[in-house]
Design a protein around this motif. Structure first.
Motif, PDB file in Angstrom:
ATOM      1  N   ALA A  27       4.629   4.217  10.506  1.00 23.61           N
ATOM      2  CA  ALA A  27       6.017   3.896  10.152  1.00 23.61           C
ATOM      3  C   ALA A  27       6.909   3.824  11.393  1.00 23.61           C
ATOM      4  CB  ALA A  27       6.560   4.942   9.176  1.00 23.61           C
ATOM      5  N   LYS A  30       7.505  -0.628  15.516  1.00 21.26           N
ATOM      6  CA  LYS A  30       8.482  -1.703  15.349  1.00 21.26           C
ATOM      7  C   LYS A  30       8.059  -2.857  16.252  1.00 21.26           C
ATOM      8  CE  LYS A  30      12.355   1.343  14.242  1.00 21.26           C
ATOM      9  NZ  LYS A  30      13.708   1.776  14.626  1.00 21.26           N
ATOM     10  N   PRO A  31       8.246  -4.077  15.837  1.00 20.11           N
ATOM     11  CA  PRO A  31       8.960  -4.577  14.654  1.00 20.11           C
ATOM     12  C   PRO A  31       8.137  -4.467  13.379  1.00 20.11           C
ATOM     13  CG  PRO A  31       8.052  -6.396  15.884  1.00 20.11           C
ATOM     14  CD  PRO A  31       7.777  -5.167  16.702  1.00 20.11           C
ATOM     15  N   ALA A  32       8.733  -4.908  12.295  1.00 23.76           N
ATOM     16  CA  ALA A  32       8.103  -4.776  10.986  1.00 23.76           C
ATOM     17  C   ALA A  32       6.790  -5.548  10.908  1.00 23.76           C
ATOM     18  CB  ALA A  32       9.061  -5.256   9.887  1.00 23.76           C
ATOM     19  N   ARG A  35       4.136  -3.510  12.375  1.00 22.39           N
ATOM     20  CA  ARG A  35       3.862  -2.363  11.506  1.00 22.39           C
ATOM     21  C   ARG A  35       2.962  -2.761  10.346  1.00 22.39           C
ATOM     22  NH1 ARG A  35       8.662  -0.794  11.102  1.00 22.39           N
ATOM     23  NH2 ARG A  35       9.294  -1.799   9.166  1.00 22.39           N
ATOM     24  N   TRP A  36       3.252  -3.887   9.728  1.00 22.52           N
ATOM     25  CA  TRP A  36       2.430  -4.338   8.606  1.00 22.52           C
ATOM     26  C   TRP A  36       1.028  -4.724   9.057  1.00 22.52           C
ATOM     27  CZ3 TRP A  36       3.114  -3.339   3.789  1.00 22.52           C
ATOM     28  CH2 TRP A  36       4.393  -3.150   3.286  1.00 22.52           C
ATOM     29  N   THR A  39      -0.859  -1.484   9.666  1.00 19.68           N
ATOM     30  CA  THR A  39      -1.148  -0.812   8.399  1.00 19.68           C
ATOM     31  C   THR A  39      -2.289  -1.492   7.663  1.00 19.68           C
ATOM     32  OG1 THR A  39       1.164  -0.109   8.184  1.00 19.68           O
ATOM     33  CG2 THR A  39      -0.182  -0.106   6.188  1.00 19.68           C
TER      34      THR A  39
END
Length: 286
Positions: A27, A30-32, A35-36, A39
């Motif tokens: 979590a 960054k950036p999103a 992160r995705w 994950t």
């Protein structure tokens, strides 16, 4: 240890909880988009690890190192080198949780001495003094995985020798127990089953003087699996496990070696036993 965490009426698989904990450090990435990507990559790696055979030693746990190595290389290739601390933290959390299993239900060292019944109505106890190690199944007729595990235990019994196999029904009526056993019994392979009659009861609940005349034939006891009934669910209560079926592997001295609430086929049962071969110090496994 069991693989389910009980929270009120919810029964949550520990593998899912450990995966969520392991993904928390991501979590911070960054950036999103990064992160995705991280994950999804680690989630795929953890999923492969969950599907692999359960780890029983650090060696078997680390045998999946290629998965972690490949995932690390992929992350570096797609520009994740800046987030290596978060990725490493996730993998460490996953390894620690998988090995130490901190949320698993702790089981007692031995089973309590409780009064059980044979299916012919005789009193039986599980004597901790064993001639051979024992595999105990706690099951319930109203639970489909339980009856499936009972059928698999009867089907695979020959390949599990020299284990003593005992199935203890939890809280069902005698009629429900007999119906479930009859439905799960491999009658075509083993023929008619005959129940124990009057006589002394051994540590597994078998009568010392069984009668097998046509007048006394029943499905109360199979040639492979001794059937007992725990009307008041004393064993499940003592073990603190509400999820059935429950498989309990015990050594010759009556101590609990391991337990599982996962429905296991013949290969899974054999793997469970092979992972604890030290309980057969004086036995020859076939």
């Amino acid at each position: 240890m069991t693989h389910i965490l009980y929270w009120g009426l919810l029964a949550l698989p520990l593998s899912a909880i450990y995966t969520a904990l392991a993904l928390l450090p991501l979590a911070l990435i960054k950036p999103a988009m990064a992160r995705w990507a991280a994950t999804c990559g680690l989630l795929l790696v953890f999923s492969f690890s969950i599907l692999a055979p359960p780890a029983t030693t650090p060696h078997t746990l680390l045998q999946h190192w290629p998965l972690y190595a490949i995932s690390s290389c992929l992350m570096l290739l797609i520009g994740m080198h800046r987030h290596l601390p978060s990725l490493s933290c996730s993998i460490v959390i996953w390894l620690v949780c998988t090995w130490y299993d901190p949320l698993a239900t702790p089981l007692p060292a031995t089973l309590p001495v409780v009064s059980l019944e044979t299916l012919s109505g005789q009193t039986a106890t599980l004597d901790p003094r064993l001639l051979t190690p024992r595999l105990l199944l706690l099951w319930r007729s109203s639970d489909a995985p339980s009856t499936q595990q009972l059928a698999l235990l009867q089907q695979c019994g020959h390949s599990l020798a020299p284990l003593t196999l005992v199935a203890v029904n939890q809280g069902d009526s005698l009629l429900a127990v007999l119906s479930a056993i009859n439905a799960s019994a491999p009658s075509a392979a083993t023929g008619s089953f005959f129940g124990p009659e009057a006589g002394s009861v051994s540590d597994t609940g078998r009568s010392s003087t069984p009668k097998t005349s046509p007048d006394t034939a029943s499905v109360a006891d199979t040639p492979l699996v001794t059937q007992l009934r725990d009307r008041h669910q004393q064993l499940a209560t003592a073990l603190g496990v509400r999820h059935l079926p429950l498989l309990v592997l015990m050594n010759r001295s009556g101590r609990i070696v391991t337990a599982s609430v996962t429905t296991l086929d013949c290969a899974g049962l054999r793997t469970l036993i092979d992972n604890h071969r030290d309980i057969f110090k004086d036995d020859d496994m076939s």
